[in-house]
Design an enzyme around this catalytic site. Structure first.
Site, short mmCIF file in Angstrom:
data_model
loop_
_atom_site.label_atom_id
_atom_site.label_comp_id
_atom_site.label_asym_id
_atom_site.label_seq_id
_atom_site.Cartn_x
_atom_site.Cartn_y
_atom_site.Cartn_z
CD GLU A 144 1.97 -5.58 5.67
OE1 GLU A 144 2.59 -6.48 5.90
OE2 GLU A 144 1.21 -5.50 4.68
CB ALA A 202 -0.84 -0.16 1.32
N GLY A 236 0.41 -5.03 1.05
CA GLY A 236 -0.75 -4.98 0.16
C GLY A 236 -0.63 -5.67 -1.33
CD GLU A 258 -2.10 -7.47 3.19
OE1 GLU A 258 -1.89 -6.25 2.86
OE2 GLU A 258 -2.61 -7.95 4.42
N1 CAA Z 1 4.66 3.15 -0.66
C1 CAA Z 1 5.01 4.33 -1.51
N2 CAA Z 1 6.01 4.40 -1.97
C2 CAA Z 1 6.95 3.60 -2.23
C3 CAA Z 1 6.56 2.05 -1.77
C4 CAA Z 1 5.36 1.94 -0.79
N3 CAA Z 1 4.93 0.99 -0.37
N4 CAA Z 1 7.45 1.35 -2.24
C5 CAA Z 1 8.50 2.00 -2.74
N5 CAA Z 1 8.18 3.08 -2.99
C6 CAA Z 1 8.75 4.26 -3.57
C7 CAA Z 1 9.90 4.67 -2.80
O1 CAA Z 1 9.47 5.57 -1.90
C8 CAA Z 1 10.84 5.23 -4.04
O2 CAA Z 1 10.14 6.44 -4.30
P1 CAA Z 1 11.44 8.00 -4.33
O3 CAA Z 1 12.17 7.49 -5.52
O4 CAA Z 1 10.39 8.98 -4.70
O5 CAA Z 1 12.05 8.12 -2.95
C9 CAA Z 1 10.53 4.29 -5.13
O6 CAA Z 1 9.26 3.48 -4.75
C10 CAA Z 1 11.58 3.11 -5.29
O7 CAA Z 1 11.71 2.72 -3.95
P2 CAA Z 1 13.31 2.38 -3.28
O8 CAA Z 1 13.98 3.59 -3.74
O9 CAA Z 1 12.88 2.17 -1.79
O10 CAA Z 1 13.65 1.29 -3.95
P3 CAA Z 1 14.60 -0.04 -3.60
O11 CAA Z 1 14.87 -0.81 -4.69
O12 CAA Z 1 15.72 0.50 -2.59
O13 CAA Z 1 13.72 -0.79 -2.14
C11 CAA Z 1 12.02 -2.05 -1.65
C12 CAA Z 1 12.73 -1.49 -2.49
C13 CAA Z 1 12.70 -3.10 -0.68
C14 CAA Z 1 10.60 -2.48 -1.96
C15 CAA Z 1 11.55 -0.57 -0.77
O14 CAA Z 1 11.04 0.41 -1.56
C16 CAA Z 1 10.52 -0.83 0.41
O15 CAA Z 1 10.52 -1.40 1.47
N6 CAA Z 1 9.20 -0.35 0.23
C17 CAA Z 1 8.10 -0.46 1.27
C18 CAA Z 1 7.63 -2.01 1.45
C19 CAA Z 1 6.39 -1.92 2.41
O16 CAA Z 1 6.97 -1.57 3.72
N7 CAA Z 1 5.41 -2.33 1.97
C20 CAA Z 1 4.23 -2.51 2.95
C21 CAA Z 1 3.44 -1.20 3.07
S1 CAA Z 1 2.01 -1.30 4.03
C22 CAA Z 1 0.75 -2.12 3.55
O17 CAA Z 1 0.91 -2.77 2.52
C23 CAA Z 1 -0.45 -2.45 4.46
C24 CAA Z 1 -1.36 -3.38 4.13
O18 CAA Z 1 -1.28 -4.55 4.61
C25 CAA Z 1 -2.32 -3.28 2.95
#
Ligand code: CAA
Length: 258
Positions: free
Chosen positions: A132, A66, A109, A112
């Site tokens: 998360e 998400a 998400g 999911e």
């Molecule tokens: N939400 C918003 N933006 C996100 C995102 C997310 N879940 N995941 C990645 N992005 C964005 C980053 O902020 C980045 O944007 P900017 O260039 O503007 O900074 C861009 O995508 C590229 O991401 P990274 O630079 O972080 O890429 P990476 O290759 O270094 O890392 C990754 C990849 C490990 C997937 C890392 O991006 C990450 O950890 N993302 C978040 C994963 C996460 O925590 N997901 C769970 C979200 S909560 C949820 O989903 C609730 C639910 O149950 C429904």
């Protein structure tokens, strides 16, 4: 219908493809994108030319969860009353089969949403996870329930509590995904699988999907009763008459999907 965060096409006869398209955010699912995905699914569901739906992202990310940037400013009451997560159940009401084609990140998400698909095909680079907890929350779109049913309690706990990622091969081992292919071919193989399903009679496709998904909700005896009801229903279809006659006549059946 035109969309801003997804692309749609019909790449093969009977197949509707939805591609998540926010590469700059690794396909993070914001409200707009979630809404467009479910709208596109409903459009394919009511399109008689489509019998199977494929949901995919990019080679690098199916979806990285998400959208955290959108959720950052959201409080509990808004989440409960006004956020699109309350609406993800729309996907479970799609009657046609949905095959997820997953490559790269399927996190939070994204994982999911993949698990809400009826079948999954993965590329060798697919990584499934529920991170998360690392941002102070927990899975909120089915992760605690669907992942636990798929891989068992012990591993599901590790994935969610210790942010352990599952590789494509592990997902295959646990039956979370149907098949694993190299990144060059996972999508074309998924489309081939969808095309094969689309050659089957349409009402039977939908009633089989319906009955299999009931296996997660009902007791065995209730499920068997439910299955019988769908089975009897198919005896009222033109395709049952055609399918059995074609078998007896030793020819290929021509489905009417009714
Ligand atoms: N939400 C918003 N933006 C996100 C995102 C997310 N879940 N995941 C990645 N992005 C964005 C980053 O902020 C980045 O944007 P900017 O260039 O503007 O900074 C861009 O995508 C590229 O991401 P990274 O630079 O972080 O890429 P990476 O290759 O270094 O890392 C990754 C990849 C490990 C997937 C890392 O991006 C990450 O950890 N993302 C978040 C994963 C996460 O925590 N997901 C769970 C979200 S909560 C949820 O989903 C609730 C639910 O149950 C429904």
């Amino acid at each position: 219908m035109s969309y801003e965060t997804i692309l749609t096409e019909t790449p093969a006869p009977g197949v509707g493809l939805i591609r998540l398209n926010r590469p700059q955010a690794l396909n993070a699912l914001n409200s707009q994108m979630s809404g467009e995905i479910f709208t596109a699914m409903q459009a394919f569901d009511s399109d008689p030319g489509v019998k199977c739906i494929v949901l995919t992202g990019s080679d690098k990310a199916f979806a990285a969860g998400a959208d955290i940037k959108e959720m950052e400013a959201t409080d509990a009451v808004t989440m409960m009353t006004g956020h699109d997560f309350t609406d993800w159940a729309r996907m479970t009401r799609i009657r046609k089969p949905i095959i997820g084609a997953v490559s790269g990140w399927a996190l939070g998400g994204g994982c999911e949403m993949a698990m809400m698909c009826d079948m999954l095909v993965a590329s060798e680079t697919a990584k499934f996870g529920q991170p998360e907890i690392t941002i102070g929350i927990m899975p909120g779109a089915g992760g605690t329930q669907r992942l636990t049913r798929a891989v068992g309690k012990a591993l599901a706990m590790e994935v969610m509590l210790a942010n352990r990622h599952l590789t494509a091969q592990e997902a295959l081992h646990y039956g979370l995904v149907n098949r694993v292919y190299p990144v060059e071919s996972y999508l074309s193989e998924t489309i081939k699988l969808a095309e094969k399903i689309a050659t089957m009679p349409g009402v039977a496709i939908q009633l089989i999907k319906d009955a299999v998904n009931r296996a997660y909700e009902l007791s065995l005896s209730e499920g068997l009763t439910y299955e019988k009801r769908n089975f009897y229903l198919l005896f009222g279809t033109e395709d049952k008459a055609e399918g059995m006659k074609a078998f007896v006549d030793k020819r290929k059946a021509e489905w009417k999907d009714r």
